[in-house]
Design a protein around this motif. Sequence first.
Motif: not given
Length: 77
Positions: A4-15, A17-26
């Motif tokens: 599920l975390q991997k799925k969320l990560r992949d969805k976030l990448k569609t929003v 590519k900022d790594k700080d954004f992705i990590l913060g949401v995760l």
Amino acid sequence: MTELQKKLRDKLKTVSKDKDFILGVLLDAETEEDQQIIIDYIDKGEDVNEQNVTLLSVFLDNKRYHPERNLAGNDEF
């Protein structure tokens, strides 16, 4: 990472590519329920941008750890 975390990560990448954004949401989306809520929000496709997804993740985190901050009494984002 869970599936599920991997799925969320992949969805976030569609929003964004900022790594700080992705990590913060995760980090904010600790539970499977929160992760699924964010995935569903992105899938819904209404007003999906970096700022709104970040706000949703912080809302969910505050709802869990700091309910006293919800002065307006809103239970939904």
